[in-house]
Design an enzyme around this catalytic site. Structure first.
Site, PDB file in Angstrom:
ATOM      1  CE1 TYR A 100      -3.901  -8.235   9.676  1.00 18.76           C
ATOM      2  CE2 TYR A 100      -3.352  -8.731   7.398  1.00 18.76           C
ATOM      3  CZ  TYR A 100      -3.131  -8.908   8.749  1.00 18.76           C
ATOM      4  OH  TYR A 100      -2.137  -9.754   9.171  1.00 18.76           O
ATOM      5  CG  ASP A 112      -3.286  -4.702  12.367  1.00 16.55           C
ATOM      6  OD1 ASP A 112      -2.368  -5.390  11.911  1.00 16.55           O
ATOM      7  OD2 ASP A 112      -3.132  -3.519  12.727  1.00 16.55           O
ATOM      8  CD  GLU A 144      -0.806  -2.154   9.849  1.00 15.09           C
ATOM      9  OE1 GLU A 144      -0.279  -1.769   8.803  1.00 15.09           O
ATOM     10  OE2 GLU A 144      -0.842  -3.327  10.210  1.00 15.09           O
ATOM     11  NE  ARG A 167      -0.327  -0.104   4.978  1.00 12.41           N
ATOM     12  CZ  ARG A 167       0.157   0.687   5.939  1.00 12.41           C
ATOM     13  NH1 ARG A 167       0.164   1.999   5.791  1.00 12.41           N
ATOM     14  NH2 ARG A 167       0.660   0.180   7.044  1.00 12.41           N
ATOM     15  CE  LYS A 172       3.231  -1.406   3.606  1.00 14.50           C
ATOM     16  NZ  LYS A 172       3.746  -1.920   4.913  1.00 14.50           N
ATOM     17  CB  CYS A 219       2.986 -14.516  11.369  1.00 17.49           C
ATOM     18  SG  CYS A 219       4.397 -13.701  10.616  1.00 17.49           S
ATOM     19  CD1 TRP A 270       3.429  -1.989  10.715  1.00 15.89           C
ATOM     20  CD2 TRP A 270       3.018  -4.178  10.582  1.00 15.89           C
ATOM     21  NE1 TRP A 270       2.752  -2.362  11.849  1.00 15.89           N
ATOM     22  CE2 TRP A 270       2.484  -3.699  11.793  1.00 15.89           C
ATOM     23  CE3 TRP A 270       2.871  -5.537  10.284  1.00 15.89           C
ATOM     24  CZ2 TRP A 270       1.815  -4.521  12.697  1.00 15.89           C
ATOM     25  CZ3 TRP A 270       2.218  -6.347  11.191  1.00 15.89           C
ATOM     26  CH2 TRP A 270       1.691  -5.838  12.376  1.00 15.89           C
TER      27      TRP A 270
HETATM   28  C1  FAD Z   1       0.999 -11.301  10.596  1.00 11.52           C
HETATM   29  C2  FAD Z   1       1.883 -10.340   9.872  1.00 11.52           C
HETATM   30  C3  FAD Z   1       1.358  -9.534   8.889  1.00 11.52           C
HETATM   31  C4  FAD Z   1       2.153  -8.628   8.208  1.00 11.52           C
HETATM   32  N1  FAD Z   1       1.601  -7.878   7.240  1.00 11.52           N
HETATM   33  C5  FAD Z   1       2.368  -7.010   6.544  1.00 11.52           C
HETATM   34  C6  FAD Z   1       1.794  -6.284   5.476  1.00 11.52           C
HETATM   35  O1  FAD Z   1       0.620  -6.458   5.136  1.00 11.52           O
HETATM   36  N2  FAD Z   1       2.583  -5.400   4.805  1.00 11.52           N
HETATM   37  C7  FAD Z   1       3.905  -5.232   5.126  1.00 11.52           C
HETATM   38  O2  FAD Z   1       4.577  -4.408   4.476  1.00 11.52           O
HETATM   39  N3  FAD Z   1       4.485  -5.940   6.128  1.00 11.52           N
HETATM   40  C8  FAD Z   1       3.752  -6.828   6.828  1.00 11.52           C
HETATM   41  N4  FAD Z   1       4.310  -7.588   7.821  1.00 11.52           N
HETATM   42  C9  FAD Z   1       5.727  -7.385   8.163  1.00 11.52           C
HETATM   43  C10 FAD Z   1       6.684  -8.183   7.277  1.00 11.52           C
HETATM   44  O3  FAD Z   1       6.241  -9.499   7.118  1.00 11.52           O
HETATM   45  C11 FAD Z   1       8.056  -8.122   7.930  1.00 11.52           C
HETATM   46  O4  FAD Z   1       8.462  -6.769   8.000  1.00 11.52           O
HETATM   47  C12 FAD Z   1       9.097  -8.917   7.176  1.00 11.52           C
HETATM   48  O5  FAD Z   1       8.690 -10.240   6.943  1.00 11.52           O
HETATM   49  C13 FAD Z   1      10.403  -8.886   7.979  1.00 11.52           C
HETATM   50  O6  FAD Z   1      11.373  -9.694   7.370  1.00 11.52           O
HETATM   51  P1  FAD Z   1      12.786  -9.853   8.055  1.00 11.52           P
HETATM   52  O7  FAD Z   1      13.653 -10.514   7.057  1.00 11.52           O
HETATM   53  O8  FAD Z   1      13.224  -8.561   8.640  1.00 11.52           O
HETATM   54  O9  FAD Z   1      12.541 -10.777   9.338  1.00 11.52           O
HETATM   55  P2  FAD Z   1      12.272 -12.348   9.445  1.00 11.52           P
HETATM   56  O10 FAD Z   1      11.392 -12.815   8.365  1.00 11.52           O
HETATM   57  O11 FAD Z   1      11.859 -12.619  10.839  1.00 11.52           O
HETATM   58  O12 FAD Z   1      13.695 -12.984   9.176  1.00 11.52           O
HETATM   59  C14 FAD Z   1      14.670 -13.073  10.167  1.00 11.52           C
HETATM   60  C15 FAD Z   1      15.424 -14.361   9.904  1.00 11.52           C
HETATM   61  O13 FAD Z   1      16.583 -14.381  10.727  1.00 11.52           O
HETATM   62  C16 FAD Z   1      16.762 -15.698  11.179  1.00 11.52           C
HETATM   63  N5  FAD Z   1      17.574 -15.639  12.395  1.00 11.52           N
HETATM   64  C17 FAD Z   1      17.213 -15.151  13.589  1.00 11.52           C
HETATM   65  N6  FAD Z   1      18.214 -15.265  14.480  1.00 11.52           N
HETATM   66  C18 FAD Z   1      19.242 -15.840  13.806  1.00 11.52           C
HETATM   67  C19 FAD Z   1      20.564 -16.241  14.183  1.00 11.52           C
HETATM   68  N7  FAD Z   1      21.015 -16.065  15.425  1.00 11.52           N
HETATM   69  N8  FAD Z   1      21.362 -16.791  13.240  1.00 11.52           N
HETATM   70  C20 FAD Z   1      20.920 -16.977  11.955  1.00 11.52           C
HETATM   71  N9  FAD Z   1      19.655 -16.638  11.561  1.00 11.52           N
HETATM   72  C21 FAD Z   1      18.839 -16.082  12.474  1.00 11.52           C
HETATM   73  C22 FAD Z   1      15.344 -16.199  11.423  1.00 11.52           C
HETATM   74  O14 FAD Z   1      15.281 -17.602  11.467  1.00 11.52           O
HETATM   75  C23 FAD Z   1      14.596 -15.592  10.246  1.00 11.52           C
HETATM   76  O15 FAD Z   1      14.548 -16.470   9.139  1.00 11.52           O
HETATM   77  C24 FAD Z   1       3.537  -8.517   8.519  1.00 11.52           C
HETATM   78  C25 FAD Z   1       4.074  -9.360   9.509  1.00 11.52           C
HETATM   79  C26 FAD Z   1       3.271 -10.252  10.177  1.00 11.52           C
HETATM   80  C27 FAD Z   1       3.882 -11.159  11.203  1.00 11.52           C
END
Ligand code: FAD
Length: 398
Positions: free
Chosen positions: A265, A283, A108, A60, A359, A327, A356
């Site tokens: 949502y 949410d 949000e 969005r 996007k 999640c 979040w």
């Molecule tokens: C229910 C829900 C709905 C959402 N809806 C939206 C949305 O509609 N729009 C939007 O923009 N965002 C949304 N988000 C947010 C979005 O999903 C996250 O911002 C994004 O997935 C974050 O990704 P990341 O890679 O930062 O974290 P993560 O996906 O958590 O990745 C972190 C990774 O690090 C690994 N890790 C952790 N510690 C270690 C370690 N010590 N050594 C090695 N690896 C490690 C973990 O295993 C994991 O795989 C939503 C989130 C949730 C939970």
């Protein structure tokens, strides 16, 4: 012993985006040889334990904060670049509907400030009254004061396809993608990093830390503790009982009730995840924790509010979900959207965590690489700086 130009810790959406951007010629930074890039993931890639769990996210433009809408606009060409390198459509453009009580603020944002931002920035949207929301979009029994808008640029992010695209590009460039390598400690003299894992020790020049909700354990010896809370959230899939019914992505702003925050949502039907079903989610969290180890699975009662919302306000759906998931997302304690910064005292270590962020995925990886390799970025990231209160005595900013 091998030394890498860049080590990425965490293989979720942002970690894989960082790896993809590191080998991309479009990043505005030196292009790295994939053989000199290492990604360390504690779990399997594409795991369901982090914030990237599940199949879909909302894309969005609307935000209460102008700088966030501008950041989403800056992400659009980055998504287009990633899309050119894969076949599956990453963000089907279904539009985004925001409606409800126009005066209800949420984590949000809110309907009114989002419309003001879009008006200032020239983002198109159509205002809707209660009757239009019901007649045009299939919602029902809405309170008469509800209103909202439809923003046609919104979409549904295909999370598995996005992860796979970035993973494939990184892999094809020779990036070392190591699953089941849990990082136990990160050390740095400010110039080189040493990464100790349960599978061995790795050395590199730069490091990007994208461990999401797990960030603080590794940050502690580096003098940073992000003040965050971790929301555990549920999501549910409701069977379509009418073939002609579908929804855009949507968010309902409502006043809290006695039981919960009363915010919901949802998504359109997605052919990559439970076709024939519509995903709807609350949410609000079923559990708030300080660290991931405290996480517990949801109970059937945690889906009651969502089922009631579907039964009361949505047409053409079975009232009880057939598939559910959970999640966790880490959110900053203050009013920041997320944290993106170099670590104080460690200019060769970049941190992304919380918020979040789906996007913005291809853009955030690009910024992480720019910061790691060049120490700067032209993108305005000042709002995402590590708050001074999160910097402990050992990690003063140099
Ligand atoms: C229910 C829900 C709905 C959402 N809806 C939206 C949305 O509609 N729009 C939007 O923009 N965002 C949304 N988000 C947010 C979005 O999903 C996250 O911002 C994004 O997935 C974050 O990704 P990341 O890679 O930062 O974290 P993560 O996906 O958590 O990745 C972190 C990774 O690090 C690994 N890790 C952790 N510690 C270690 C370690 N010590 N050594 C090695 N690896 C490690 C973990 O295993 C994991 O795989 C939503 C989130 C949730 C939970």
């Amino acid at each position: 012993m091998a030394s890498y130009d860049l080590i990425v810790v965490g293989g979720g959406l942002i970690g894989l985006s960082t790896a993809y951007n590191a080998v991309s010629p479009y990043g505005g930074h030196p292009v790295l040889d994939g053989e000199k890039v290492l990604v360390l993931e504690q779990d399997a890639f594409f795991n369901q334990r982090g914030s990237t769990a599940g199949a879909s996210r909302q894309f969005r433009f609307q935000y209460s904060e102008e700088y966030m809408t501008q950041l989403v606009m800056a992400a659009v060409p980055e998504w287009a670049m990633l899309q050119k390198q894969t076949v599956t459509e990453l963000i089907p453009n279904v539009g985004c509907l925001w409606f409800g009580d126009p005066d209800t603020p949420t984590t949000e944002g809110g309907i009114k400030p989002a419309m003001e931002t879009m008006t200032r920035l020239g983002v198109p949207f159509q205002r809707l009254n209660c009757r239009e929301l019901e007649e045009w979009y299939g919602f029902r029994n809405l309170p008469g004061n509800y209103s909202g808008f439809f923003q046609p640029g919104g979409g549904i992010i295909n999370v598995p396809a996005t992860l796979q695209a970035m993973f494939n590009i990184a892999h094809n460039h020779g990036v070392h993608l190591k699953a089941h390598h849990k990082v136990l400690k990160i050390e740095s003299d400010g110039k080189e990093v040493t990464v100790i894992t349960d599978q061995g020790t790795y050395h590199g020049k730069k490091l990007v830390l994208t461990t999401g909700a797990y960030a603080n354990t590794l940050l502690e010896p580096l003098g940073v503790q992000i003040n965050l809370s971790i929301w555990n959230m549920v999501s549910a899939y409701f069977r379509k009982t009418r073939a002609d019914i579908d929804y855009p992505t949507w968010f309902a702003f409502q006043k809290a009730n006695a039981a919960n925050a009363n915010l919901y949502y949802g998504f359109p039907e997605a052919d990559w995840s439970h076709p024939g079903y519509i995903r709807v989610a609350p949410d609000y969290p079923y559990q708030i924790i300080d660290e991931p180890s405290q996480r517990v699975p949801p109970t059937p009662e945690d889906f009651a509010g969502t089922s009631a919302w579907v039964a009361n306000h949505m047409s053409g759906l079975s009232p009880e979900p057939d598939f559910t998931s959970s999640c966790m997302v880490a959110l900053p304690a203050g009013d920041q959207q997320f944290i993106l910064d170099t670590l104080p005292g460690y200019p060769n270590i970049v941190l992304f965590t919380t918020g979040w962020a789906a996007k913005l995925v291809p853009l955030l990886g690009k910024i992480c690489v720019q910061l790691a390799l060049t120490g700067q970025t032209a993108y305005p990231i000042a709002p995402f700086a590590i708050p001074p209160s999160d910097i402990t005595a050992t990690g003063e900013r140099k």
